[in-house]
Design a protein around this motif. Sequence first.
Motif, PDB file in Angstrom:
ATOM      1  N   ARG A 121       4.161  15.590 -33.500  1.00 40.03           N
ATOM      2  CA  ARG A 121       3.621  16.138 -32.261  1.00 40.03           C
ATOM      3  C   ARG A 121       4.185  17.545 -32.076  1.00 40.03           C
ATOM      4  O   ARG A 121       5.341  17.826 -32.422  1.00 40.03           O
ATOM      5  N   GLU A 122       3.392  18.396 -31.521  1.00 41.24           N
ATOM      6  CA  GLU A 122       3.826  19.778 -31.338  1.00 41.24           C
ATOM      7  C   GLU A 122       5.087  19.863 -30.486  1.00 41.24           C
ATOM      8  O   GLU A 122       5.941  20.742 -30.705  1.00 41.24           O
ATOM      9  N   ASP A 123       5.249  18.920 -29.547  1.00 44.30           N
ATOM     10  CA  ASP A 123       6.433  18.975 -28.682  1.00 44.30           C
ATOM     11  C   ASP A 123       7.718  18.545 -29.407  1.00 44.30           C
ATOM     12  O   ASP A 123       8.813  18.635 -28.851  1.00 44.30           O
ATOM     13  N   MET A 124       7.587  18.097 -30.670  1.00 47.53           N
ATOM     14  CA  MET A 124       8.759  17.757 -31.475  1.00 47.53           C
ATOM     15  C   MET A 124       9.142  18.871 -32.452  1.00 47.53           C
ATOM     16  O   MET A 124      10.150  18.764 -33.166  1.00 47.53           O
ATOM     17  N   ALA A 125       8.361  19.923 -32.489  1.00 45.91           N
ATOM     18  CA  ALA A 125       8.565  20.971 -33.491  1.00 45.91           C
ATOM     19  C   ALA A 125       9.954  21.593 -33.407  1.00 45.91           C
ATOM     20  O   ALA A 125      10.589  21.860 -34.433  1.00 45.91           O
ATOM     21  N   GLU A 126      10.446  21.815 -32.201  1.00 47.68           N
ATOM     22  CA  GLU A 126      11.747  22.459 -32.033  1.00 47.68           C
ATOM     23  C   GLU A 126      12.868  21.570 -32.589  1.00 47.68           C
ATOM     24  O   GLU A 126      13.815  22.069 -33.217  1.00 47.68           O
ATOM     25  N   ARG A 127      12.753  20.282 -32.369  1.00 44.66           N
ATOM     26  CA  ARG A 127      13.797  19.371 -32.844  1.00 44.66           C
ATOM     27  C   ARG A 127      13.880  19.379 -34.375  1.00 44.66           C
ATOM     28  O   ARG A 127      14.971  19.308 -34.946  1.00 44.66           O
ATOM     29  N   PHE A 128      12.750  19.476 -35.048  1.00 45.84           N
ATOM     30  CA  PHE A 128      12.753  19.477 -36.512  1.00 45.84           C
ATOM     31  C   PHE A 128      13.402  20.732 -37.085  1.00 45.84           C
ATOM     32  O   PHE A 128      13.871  20.718 -38.224  1.00 45.84           O
TER      33      PHE A 128
ATOM     34  N   ARG B  86       9.645  24.634 -49.206  1.00 42.98           N
ATOM     35  CA  ARG B  86      10.068  23.586 -48.285  1.00 42.98           C
ATOM     36  C   ARG B  86      11.398  22.967 -48.755  1.00 42.98           C
ATOM     37  O   ARG B  86      11.705  22.963 -49.939  1.00 42.98           O
ATOM     38  N   LYS B  87      12.136  22.419 -47.824  1.00 44.78           N
ATOM     39  CA  LYS B  87      13.287  21.597 -48.151  1.00 44.78           C
ATOM     40  C   LYS B  87      12.762  20.189 -48.389  1.00 44.78           C
ATOM     41  O   LYS B  87      12.352  19.498 -47.455  1.00 44.78           O
ATOM     42  N   MET B  88      12.736  19.763 -49.659  1.00 42.67           N
ATOM     43  CA  MET B  88      12.204  18.458 -50.025  1.00 42.67           C
ATOM     44  C   MET B  88      13.369  17.520 -50.351  1.00 42.67           C
ATOM     45  O   MET B  88      14.091  17.723 -51.327  1.00 42.67           O
TER      46      MET B  88
ATOM     47  N   GLY C 139       3.648  10.602 -53.885  1.00 42.09           N
ATOM     48  CA  GLY C 139       5.032  10.474 -53.430  1.00 42.09           C
ATOM     49  C   GLY C 139       5.621  11.745 -52.855  1.00 42.09           C
ATOM     50  O   GLY C 139       6.768  11.750 -52.414  1.00 42.09           O
ATOM     51  N   TRP C 140       4.847  12.826 -52.838  1.00 40.18           N
ATOM     52  CA  TRP C 140       5.289  14.078 -52.211  1.00 40.18           C
ATOM     53  C   TRP C 140       4.782  14.069 -50.774  1.00 40.18           C
ATOM     54  O   TRP C 140       3.583  14.214 -50.525  1.00 40.18           O
ATOM     55  N   ARG C 141       5.685  13.912 -49.808  1.00 37.24           N
ATOM     56  CA  ARG C 141       5.306  13.644 -48.431  1.00 37.24           C
ATOM     57  C   ARG C 141       5.654  14.794 -47.489  1.00 37.24           C
ATOM     58  O   ARG C 141       6.792  15.276 -47.458  1.00 37.24           O
ATOM     59  N   LEU C 142       4.647  15.188 -46.710  1.00 35.66           N
ATOM     60  CA  LEU C 142       4.840  16.119 -45.605  1.00 35.66           C
ATOM     61  C   LEU C 142       4.735  15.324 -44.306  1.00 35.66           C
ATOM     62  O   LEU C 142       4.343  14.149 -44.316  1.00 35.66           O
ATOM     63  N   PHE C 143       5.038  15.964 -43.198  1.00 32.63           N
ATOM     64  CA  PHE C 143       5.168  15.216 -41.952  1.00 32.63           C
ATOM     65  C   PHE C 143       4.158  15.666 -40.898  1.00 32.63           C
ATOM     66  O   PHE C 143       4.112  16.841 -40.519  1.00 32.63           O
ATOM     67  N   LEU C 144       3.379  14.715 -40.399  1.00 42.86           N
ATOM     68  CA  LEU C 144       2.623  14.931 -39.173  1.00 42.86           C
ATOM     69  C   LEU C 144       3.576  14.708 -37.998  1.00 42.86           C
ATOM     70  O   LEU C 144       4.275  13.690 -37.943  1.00 42.86           O
TER      71      LEU C 144
ATOM     72  N   ILE D 120       0.558  18.451 -35.439  1.00 46.62           N
ATOM     73  CA  ILE D 120       0.610  19.528 -36.417  1.00 46.62           C
ATOM     74  C   ILE D 120       1.335  19.040 -37.675  1.00 46.62           C
ATOM     75  O   ILE D 120       1.938  17.968 -37.682  1.00 46.62           O
ATOM     76  N   ILE D 121       1.283  19.857 -38.729  1.00 45.04           N
ATOM     77  CA  ILE D 121       2.046  19.590 -39.943  1.00 45.04           C
ATOM     78  C   ILE D 121       3.350  20.361 -39.860  1.00 45.04           C
ATOM     79  O   ILE D 121       3.344  21.588 -39.709  1.00 45.04           O
ATOM     80  N   GLN D 122       4.472  19.663 -39.925  1.00 41.64           N
ATOM     81  CA  GLN D 122       5.774  20.321 -39.873  1.00 41.64           C
ATOM     82  C   GLN D 122       5.890  21.282 -41.072  1.00 41.64           C
ATOM     83  O   GLN D 122       5.644  20.889 -42.204  1.00 41.64           O
ATOM     84  N   PRO D 123       6.235  22.547 -40.861  1.00 40.52           N
ATOM     85  CA  PRO D 123       6.063  23.577 -41.893  1.00 40.52           C
ATOM     86  C   PRO D 123       7.167  23.747 -42.925  1.00 40.52           C
ATOM     87  O   PRO D 123       6.960  24.424 -43.925  1.00 40.52           O
ATOM     88  N   SER D 124       8.347  23.152 -42.720  1.00 44.66           N
ATOM     89  CA  SER D 124       9.472  23.512 -43.590  1.00 44.66           C
ATOM     90  C   SER D 124      10.137  22.349 -44.315  1.00 44.66           C
ATOM     91  O   SER D 124      11.013  22.567 -45.161  1.00 44.66           O
ATOM     92  N   LEU D 125       9.750  21.111 -44.008  1.00 51.13           N
ATOM     93  CA  LEU D 125      10.432  19.938 -44.563  1.00 51.13           C
ATOM     94  C   LEU D 125       9.459  18.999 -45.274  1.00 51.13           C
ATOM     95  O   LEU D 125       8.246  19.092 -45.127  1.00 51.13           O
ATOM     96  N   GLY D 126      10.031  18.070 -46.000  1.00 51.96           N
ATOM     97  CA  GLY D 126       9.273  17.015 -46.650  1.00 51.96           C
ATOM     98  C   GLY D 126      10.235  16.135 -47.415  1.00 51.96           C
ATOM     99  O   GLY D 126      11.434  16.406 -47.477  1.00 51.96           O
ATOM    100  N   PHE D 127       9.734  15.055 -47.982  1.00 52.65           N
ATOM    101  CA  PHE D 127      10.557  14.318 -48.931  1.00 52.65           C
ATOM    102  C   PHE D 127       9.710  13.817 -50.083  1.00 52.65           C
ATOM    103  O   PHE D 127       8.476  13.817 -50.036  1.00 52.65           O
ATOM    104  N   TYR D 128      10.412  13.446 -51.141  1.00 53.16           N
ATOM    105  CA  TYR D 128       9.749  13.026 -52.372  1.00 53.16           C
ATOM    106  C   TYR D 128      10.398  11.760 -52.900  1.00 53.16           C
ATOM    107  O   TYR D 128      11.615  11.619 -52.866  1.00 53.16           O
ATOM    108  N   TYR D 129       9.579  10.815 -53.338  1.00 52.98           N
ATOM    109  CA  TYR D 129      10.089   9.673 -54.084  1.00 52.98           C
ATOM    110  C   TYR D 129       9.149   9.403 -55.259  1.00 52.98           C
ATOM    111  O   TYR D 129       7.931   9.549 -55.143  1.00 52.98           O
ATOM    112  N   PRO D 130       9.703   9.062 -56.424  1.00 51.67           N
ATOM    113  CA  PRO D 130       8.843   8.812 -57.585  1.00 51.67           C
ATOM    114  C   PRO D 130       8.013   7.564 -57.366  1.00 51.67           C
ATOM    115  O   PRO D 130       8.532   6.502 -57.022  1.00 51.67           O
TER     116      PRO D 130
END
Length: 293
Positions: free
Chosen positions: A122-129, A265-267, A115-120, A204-214
């Motif tokens: 596209r590299e061209d979306m990196a700036e928006r994240f 990370r901001k989870m 339940g600990w999720r990171l994000f795949l 790529i793997i987005q480097p600073s974010l994620g989310f978690y659900y039990p």
Amino acid sequence: MCCKQGVLSFIKLGLFGLLLCCVDVFAATWLITYPKPSSESDRSSDYPLKVLTLALEQTGVKYELVPSRKFYTQGKNLIRLKDNREINVVWSMTDKQREQDLLPIRIPLYKGLIGWRLFLIREDMAERFKYIQKLEHLQKLSPIQGSDWPDTKILQSNNFNVITNRDHEELARMLSNAQGDFFPRSMLEIWDEVASFRSSNKVIIQPSLGFYYPTAFYFFVNSKSTPLAHLITTGLEKAIKNGEFEALFLETYHDYIEKSNIQKRKMYLLENTFLPAETPLDRKELWFDAHAD
């Protein structure tokens, strides 16, 4: 007197027969059929099979683990298990419906890390994240998920517009082709997946974010297979008590946990309204602690 001797002989014969029956049952080989992986390069079954093997070894029974004759999607594997056709054990994320249809063995195989999720992305979306500062910003983007995954319902109930497909490889292509904005994957899966990604658009793997659900990933057996459920449960509990379960988990996933760097990370915490009430959240030894040393 003669009657008493006859009764005693009958009882002795019955006890002897019962003893032979017990010996035969103990000596019998448990044939356990699990879902066949999608291909020879598919390693997603490796860890669950190691855990299952560890559990069975703890019990001392004779057993044979064999794959099903054909590969089926997760949904079809669960249906075959429910119908008691060929497959008699499946590992999958739990939800209320699955626990109604099947018999869960309530020991989370991945200690909740599924339940600990990171994000795949596209590299061209990196700036928006980089501009995402709160959950509401993330909810404006469309995640990609499997149509029969419990994760999909969890994300939809948390106000995400989820783009779905039944085929896992197709999900990767959809991300590459901008048919969705990000592909949430567990921190235990994402590192191998990004390394194997073949795409014209770099992922790529987005480097600073994620989310978690039990949530929990369990072994499931057919609802009538209580002896098999008891066998696996007994073995898992022994492996937890003697430390072998924890050792296998860390041997397999320690590096992935370190690389995920979730402390920095901001989870975002998501609600999982589909989590069954029987989930053993009070057994702290069964769950990964992100704040442990």
